[in-house]
Design a protein around this motif. Structure first.
Motif, PDB file in Angstrom:
ATOM      1  N   ILE A  18       0.839  -1.204   0.000  1.00  0.00           N
ATOM      2  CA  ILE A  18       0.000   0.000   0.000  1.00  0.00           C
ATOM      3  C   ILE A  18       0.871   1.250   0.000  1.00  0.00           C
ATOM      4  O   ILE A  18       0.550   2.256  -0.650  1.00  0.00           O
ATOM      5  N   MET A  19       1.996   1.193   0.733  1.00  0.00           N
ATOM      6  CA  MET A  19       2.933   2.322   0.732  1.00  0.00           C
ATOM      7  C   MET A  19       3.470   2.566  -0.676  1.00  0.00           C
ATOM      8  O   MET A  19       3.550   3.718  -1.131  1.00  0.00           O
ATOM      9  N   ILE A  20       3.836   1.493  -1.370  1.00  0.00           N
ATOM     10  CA  ILE A  20       4.360   1.632  -2.732  1.00  0.00           C
ATOM     11  C   ILE A  20       3.315   2.257  -3.647  1.00  0.00           C
ATOM     12  O   ILE A  20       3.616   3.163  -4.437  1.00  0.00           O
ATOM     13  N   ARG A 165      14.816  -0.172 -11.135  1.00  0.00           N
ATOM     14  CA  ARG A 165      13.592   0.631 -11.232  1.00  0.00           C
ATOM     15  C   ARG A 165      13.686   1.904 -10.391  1.00  0.00           C
ATOM     16  O   ARG A 165      13.305   2.989 -10.822  1.00  0.00           O
ATOM     17  N   ARG A 166      14.181   1.772  -9.187  1.00  0.00           N
ATOM     18  CA  ARG A 166      14.114   2.859  -8.207  1.00  0.00           C
ATOM     19  C   ARG A 166      14.905   4.090  -8.644  1.00  0.00           C
ATOM     20  O   ARG A 166      14.383   5.218  -8.608  1.00  0.00           O
ATOM     21  N   TRP A 271      11.271   6.546   0.345  1.00  0.00           N
ATOM     22  CA  TRP A 271      10.641   5.354   0.930  1.00  0.00           C
ATOM     23  C   TRP A 271      10.262   4.313  -0.127  1.00  0.00           C
ATOM     24  O   TRP A 271       9.726   3.254   0.220  1.00  0.00           O
ATOM     25  N   MET A 272      10.552   4.604  -1.386  1.00  0.00           N
ATOM     26  CA  MET A 272      10.221   3.659  -2.457  1.00  0.00           C
ATOM     27  C   MET A 272      11.285   2.551  -2.512  1.00  0.00           C
ATOM     28  O   MET A 272      12.466   2.832  -2.657  1.00  0.00           O
ATOM     29  N   PRO A 273      10.894   1.284  -2.422  1.00  0.00           N
ATOM     30  CA  PRO A 273      11.871   0.192  -2.478  1.00  0.00           C
ATOM     31  C   PRO A 273      12.226  -0.174  -3.924  1.00  0.00           C
ATOM     32  O   PRO A 273      11.472   0.121  -4.855  1.00  0.00           O
ATOM     33  N   GLU A 274      13.365  -0.799  -4.095  1.00  0.00           N
ATOM     34  CA  GLU A 274      13.724  -1.370  -5.377  1.00  0.00           C
ATOM     35  C   GLU A 274      12.933  -2.664  -5.569  1.00  0.00           C
ATOM     36  O   GLU A 274      12.472  -3.284  -4.608  1.00  0.00           O
TER      37      GLU A 274
END
Length: 525
Positions: A18-20, A165-166, A271-274
């Protein structure tokens, strides 16, 4: 072991996912605004030649404004005043309702134009007089932007498969922000066109990267929800864009206003993960373990962290070399991948052509430009909610085929029905085209393997942008035959539906990780 098994253990749709989605939603908001921006910043206000230099004494200035226009501007065949021509000297006999002006010489506007500022305070059209003989430059602004989008899709698709991606998402955020803001303060048309090209080039990376990143972090049963949420972010942006455009009637401030959300996106990027899938596919097991551990903690599955060992993660991809560099050539090296790329490319081209063919026709209702844009945006909500249910009920393939065929039917009907009914049919067609776009993004991301998924999505997006680029040319075909644009768009939607029918179904199936997964699959690739 499949990556889906790992996600199932640590919750494939919890707080972490949900955070992503939330972070992606913030960044994606600005995309539809920029894609539709040309409808407003390049709008053509009512205009006529500047007649101030026709002053031949007190008689001219004693006339009312309407009378000065009447004696200075020739009338068109429909009775309206010409936008591009003027008399060489005032024709006072026209004040007596005389229509004998066939022998009166008129010339092209030589002292500039006067624009109606009722709807727009300023547009690029009025800024640089992109009317009459210069109207081609006005039409070119949209094409230039989408050419940048097309090349950017190819570039970001390739780079995000190579570097991750990140990091490429951040590059897209920052570069898109800088070029968009710079374009708002352009001092010449050439500078503006160049900066709009690079804005499109950079900003498309947001949708290319985030769409894949979202899908790669969720489990099988929630992929369709993520696909619809991603698509609804576009609809939400399109709807809010109307209010922003209504309030910001100067093209410079409108451009700045719709770009501002990228600042918030840059802040939340930390806060976005790879993508753990990408990390594992490229042999970066320690980093993948770190992000999977964060996912487990946030989703309250701490008791399963001990299962996330690098040794077990290394068994997920065992067929392709992890040190290999993939490129767009891998889309055509093997038979099934080549076949897949050809068919999805055709579908994306047809979907985009039909969608933007309807979207760009914002004067088709005969309504206020803001109301038309609002109706076009609003109809996407029920269409995409319906897609959410259809993706599970009838599958991805049938949803895509059905929505495209319905678009073709609506475009075909609009050729023959009376004008009073075309509004309703056009709204249904717009909703169906939005449904086809929402479906094809999710569908394509499930068809391509992880190692070249971004390359595949970049290629497909470029095919879509080619469709967008040719759409204005298709709409100009009404000079040849009034219904020809509708017929071409109808054929495009029909072709897209037929080709989509040949693609394999992906409902409730694991995502392919390698090219070998595709080549060995029993699905009809």
């Amino acid at each position: 072991m499949r990556f889906e098994h790992v996600l199932a253990d640590i919750d494939g749709f919890g707080r972490f996912q949900i955070m992503i989605l939330t972070i992606s939603f913030i960044g994606r908001f600005t995309l539809p605004c920029h894609f539709l921006l040309n409808n407003f910043i390049a709008a053509v206000p009512s205009h006529h030649c500047n007649i101030n230099l026709l002053d031949d004494g007190p008689t001219f200035w004693n006339l009312s404004h309407a009378e000065r226009l009447r004696v200075s501007i020739p009338a068109e065949e429909d009775g309206s005043q010409s936008s591009c021509r003027m008399f060489t000297e005032p024709q006072y006999q026209l004040l007596n309702n005389s229509s004998n002006v066939t022998d009166v010489p008129s010339v092209l506007c030589w002292n500039g134009w006067v624009y109606d500022n009722t709807t727009f305070k300023s547009t690029v059209t009025s800024q640089w007089d992109l009317v009459c003989n210069n109207r081609g430059q006005n039409k070119a602004t949209a094409t230039i932007f989408f050419m940048g989008v097309m090349l950017g899709a190819l570039t970001f698709g390739s780079l995000s498969d190579k570097f991750g991606r990140r990091i490429m998402l951040l590059v897209s955020y920052v570069s898109g922000l800088l070029f968009a803001i710079s374009s708002a303060f352009s001092s010449s048309y050439v500078t503006f066109a160049v900066l709009r090209f690079f804005t499109g080039f950079c900003i498309v990376g947001i949708v290319i990267v985030s769409a894949v990143l979202n899908v790669e972090w969720v489990d099988i049963e929630h992929r369709k929800l993520v696909g619809v949420i991603d698509s609804l972010s576009w609809t939400f942006g399109s709807t809010v864009f109307v209010a922003i455009a209504y309030l910001a009637t100067d093209w410079r401030w409108l451009t700045v206003s719709v770009t501002f959300p990228l600042i918030l996106a840059i802040i939340t990027w930390r806060w976005m993960p790879e993508s753990a899938r990408w990390l594992i596919a490229n042999g970066k097991l320690e980093q993948a373990q770190m992000y999977l551990t964060k996912c487990a903690k946030m989703n309250q599955r701490e008791d399963l962290i001990h299962t996330l060992q690098t040794e077990s993660l290394s068994t997920i991809v065992v067929t392709d070399r992890k040190d290999r560099t993939y490129s767009y050539l891998d889309l055509i090296r093997t038979p099934k991948m080549r076949n897949l790329a050809l068919r999805t490319g055709v579908v994306w081209f047809c979907v985009a052509t039909a969608f933007y063919g309807i979207s760009f026709n914002i004067t088709g209702f005969g309504l206020n430009i803001y109301l038309t844009q609002f109706i076009y945006a609003l109809i996407e909500f029920p269409a995409k909610i319906l897609v959410y249910y259809l993706l599970d009920k009838i599958g991805r393939r049938c949803t895509e085929v059905g929505s495209l065929l319905l678009v073709a039917v609506c475009l075909g009907i609009n050729i023959v029905v009376p004008k009073v009914l075309r509004t309703v049919v056009a709204i249904i067609g717009k909703g169906s085209s939005a449904a086809s776009f929402a479906t094809v993004v999710l569908y394509s991301s499930e068809l391509y393997p992880t190692v070249i998924r971004q390359n595949g999505m970049g290629y497909n997006s470029s095919m879509a942008r080619i469709g967008v680029a040719v759409t204005p040319l298709i709409l100009l075909l009404d000079d040849v035959w009034k219904v020809l644009p509708q017929m071409v768009l109808c054929f495009a939607a029909l072709l897209g539906g037929l080709v989509a029918r040949t693609l394999p179904e992906t409902h409730m199936r694991c995502l392919p990780e390698t090219i070998e997964d595709v080549e060995k699959s029993k699905l009809l690739y």
